[in-house]
Design an enzyme around this catalytic site. Structure first.
Site, short mmCIF file in Angstrom:
data_model
loop_
_atom_site.label_atom_id
_atom_site.label_comp_id
_atom_site.label_asym_id
_atom_site.label_seq_id
_atom_site.Cartn_x
_atom_site.Cartn_y
_atom_site.Cartn_z
N THR A 119 6.22 2.68 2.66
CA THR A 119 5.01 3.04 3.39
C THR A 119 5.18 2.90 4.90
OG1 THR A 119 2.78 2.19 3.85
CG2 THR A 119 4.27 0.66 2.84
N ASP A 120 4.39 3.67 5.65
CA ASP A 120 4.41 3.53 7.12
C ASP A 120 3.88 2.16 7.56
OD1 ASP A 120 1.70 3.95 6.51
OD2 ASP A 120 1.44 5.65 7.87
N GLU A 121 3.20 1.46 6.64
CA GLU A 121 2.60 0.18 7.03
C GLU A 121 3.65 -0.88 7.34
OE1 GLU A 121 -0.92 -1.10 5.01
OE2 GLU A 121 -1.35 0.93 4.30
N TYR A 143 0.24 -7.02 1.67
CA TYR A 143 0.76 -5.78 1.05
C TYR A 143 1.97 -5.26 1.83
CZ TYR A 143 1.24 -0.73 0.35
OH TYR A 143 1.76 0.53 0.15
N LYS A 147 6.05 -5.00 0.92
CA LYS A 147 6.75 -3.70 0.92
C LYS A 147 7.94 -3.77 1.89
CE LYS A 147 5.84 -0.37 -0.93
NZ LYS A 147 6.24 0.12 -2.27
N1 NAD Z 1 -1.26 5.59 -1.55
C1 NAD Z 1 -0.70 5.71 -0.36
O1 NAD Z 1 -1.37 6.15 0.59
C2 NAD Z 1 0.75 5.36 -0.15
C3 NAD Z 1 1.36 5.76 1.05
C4 NAD Z 1 2.72 5.47 1.24
C5 NAD Z 1 3.42 4.80 0.25
N2 NAD Z 1 2.80 4.40 -0.89
C6 NAD Z 1 3.61 3.72 -1.90
O2 NAD Z 1 3.72 4.62 -3.00
C7 NAD Z 1 3.81 3.88 -4.23
C8 NAD Z 1 2.75 4.39 -5.19
O3 NAD Z 1 1.46 4.21 -4.59
P1 NAD Z 1 0.13 4.69 -5.32
O4 NAD Z 1 -0.87 4.93 -4.28
O5 NAD Z 1 0.47 5.74 -6.31
O6 NAD Z 1 -0.25 3.35 -6.10
P2 NAD Z 1 -1.16 3.10 -7.37
O7 NAD Z 1 -1.76 1.76 -7.15
O8 NAD Z 1 -2.04 4.27 -7.65
O9 NAD Z 1 -0.11 3.04 -8.58
C9 NAD Z 1 0.79 1.99 -8.75
C10 NAD Z 1 1.36 2.11 -10.15
O10 NAD Z 1 2.30 1.04 -10.34
C11 NAD Z 1 2.04 0.44 -11.61
N3 NAD Z 1 2.46 -0.97 -11.54
C12 NAD Z 1 1.92 -1.97 -10.79
N4 NAD Z 1 2.60 -3.10 -10.98
C13 NAD Z 1 3.60 -2.82 -11.85
C14 NAD Z 1 4.66 -3.57 -12.42
N5 NAD Z 1 4.80 -4.89 -12.13
N6 NAD Z 1 5.51 -2.96 -13.26
C15 NAD Z 1 5.36 -1.64 -13.57
N7 NAD Z 1 4.38 -0.88 -13.08
C16 NAD Z 1 3.51 -1.46 -12.22
C17 NAD Z 1 0.54 0.56 -11.81
O11 NAD Z 1 0.16 0.40 -13.17
C18 NAD Z 1 0.31 1.96 -11.27
O12 NAD Z 1 0.54 2.93 -12.27
C19 NAD Z 1 3.65 2.42 -3.86
O13 NAD Z 1 4.91 1.83 -3.81
C20 NAD Z 1 3.02 2.44 -2.48
O14 NAD Z 1 3.40 1.31 -1.73
C21 NAD Z 1 1.47 4.68 -1.12
#
Ligand code: NAD
Length: 331
Positions: A119-121, A143, A147
């Site tokens: 993430t950009d964070e 968070y 990351k």
């Molecule tokens: N949403 C955003 O804006 C954004 C932006 C940049 C990066 N990201 C990164 O992208 C990735 C996905 O984000 P998202 O928004 O889809 O998140 P989300 O919260 O919608 O989904 C996370 C998924 O991970 C699963 N999970 C959680 N803990 C787990 C574990 N211990 N073992 C197996 N599965 C597990 C959850 O059940 C869920 O299906 C993350 O790594 C996040 O840091 C998100």
């Protein structure tokens, strides 16, 4: 390609799985713990085209079981909500750091390529200009700190063991299948329900919005064309203040401006995120969806898919909402 997609039942992971099946014909195993944010419903239309395993990335036996026959691991699995990391950081440390370590060790043992979705964070907040991949890491919340820790572990596995890793850092995503605790789906569903629209602080925080299908395509691009050991930023085409995002949602849903309510800001809230994406651009990726187009598509998707979000707006979500905003949701 044969992929182990961890966290594939979440928002971005499920969009990635759907895209890789449709556009690349990949053979996919999804490993997901199905936390509150992970749902089989996110994969409803592709469940019989994948192998789905319910398990945790911090469980070495579950990961080893899923990794047989994979060529690469793409890791989306994470605890992802900043507000929840402030009230309960423990789960973030277990999943985001310990879990990533188990995946890296498995990739090393089995000779797999590894993509970390980040993430950009991790860069923290920036007043002007944009972060490049060489910018210092300065996370603000539990968070983003976990990351960042995960990213550093990934880099260490490249430098120490020669594991072919790639890190892909995305900006704020939005689109179908996003759990409604995050800004855009929260505002869309509350707007449609005639409920209040809680805006943190003065609402002037700036985010670099990226449509989820563009991010999924960027991650696939980094998987196929990225250089081992490299980091690639993957940002959206438009920046927008949170309050403007909310005003656009009010317009698109036909809600009332009077539903907007300013609430106490999140502690340590980053003011602005901005990514320079020239590096991934040189490999041929760019975000194709403007914020205007993506937001309209997203609002329409939530309007048309009540079956998907109605069951979420009960139980855990309602309890979380009441604890967090100090009031109940209307509908
Ligand atoms: N949403 C955003 O804006 C954004 C932006 C940049 C990066 N990201 C990164 O992208 C990735 C996905 O984000 P998202 O928004 O889809 O998140 P989300 O919260 O919608 O989904 C996370 C998924 O991970 C699963 N999970 C959680 N803990 C787990 C574990 N211990 N073992 C197996 N599965 C597990 C959850 O059940 C869920 O299906 C993350 O790594 C996040 O840091 C998100």
């Amino acid at each position: 390609m044969k992929l182990l997609v961890c966290g594939g039942a979440g928002f971005i992971g499920s969009n990635f799985v759907r895209q890789r099946l449709r556009e690349h014909g990949d053979e996919i195993t999804v490993l997901d713990k199905l936390t509150y944010a992970g749902r089989r419903e996110n994969l409803h239309d592709v469940l019989d085209e994948i192998r789905f395993v319910h398990g945790a990335i911090e469980d070495p036996a579950a990961v080893a079981h899923c990794a047989t026959a994979a060529e690469a691991i793409v890791n989306f699995a994470a605890e992802t909500h900043v507000d929840r990391s402030i009230t309960g950081p423990e789960a973030f440390i277990v999943t985001n750091m310990q879990g990533t370590h188990v995946l890296l060790q498995t990739a090393r043992d089995s000779g797999l390529r590894y993509v970390q979705v980040s993430t950009d964070e991790v860069y923290g907040s920036i007043e002007s200009g944009s972060f490049t991949e060489a910018s210092p890491l300065a996370p603000s919340s539990p968070y983003s700190a976990t990351k960042t820790g995960a990213d550093l572990l990934v880099s260490s596995y490249f430098h120490t063991y020669g594991l072919p890793t790639v890190i892909c850092r995305g900006s704020n995503n939005y689109g179908p299948y996003q759990y409604p605790e995050k800004l855009i789906p929260l505002m869309v569903l509350n707007a449609l329900a005639g409920d209040h629209l809680p805006v943190y602080g003065d609402g002037r925080q700036v985010r670099n919005w990226l449509f989820v299908e563009d991010f999924a395509r960027g991650i696939g691009h980094a998987l196929e064309h990225g250089q081992p050991g490299e980091v690639y930023n993957c940002g959206g085409p438009d920046e927008c203040e949170n309050i403007d995002v909310v005003r656009r949602i009010v317009e698109l849903t036909g809600a009332e401006e009077s539903q907007i309510e300013y609430v106490t800001d999140r502690p340590g809230h980053d003011r602005r995120y901005s990514l320079s994406c020239e590096k991934l651009g040189r490999l041929g990726w760019r975000a194709c969806t403007s914020f205007d187009e993506g937001l309209e598509r997203t609002v329409n998707w939530y309007r048309e898919n009540i079956w998907w979000w109605e069951p979420i707006r009960t139980g855990e979500y309602l309890d979380y909402y009441k604890r967090h905003y100090g009031r109940a949701l209307k509908g």
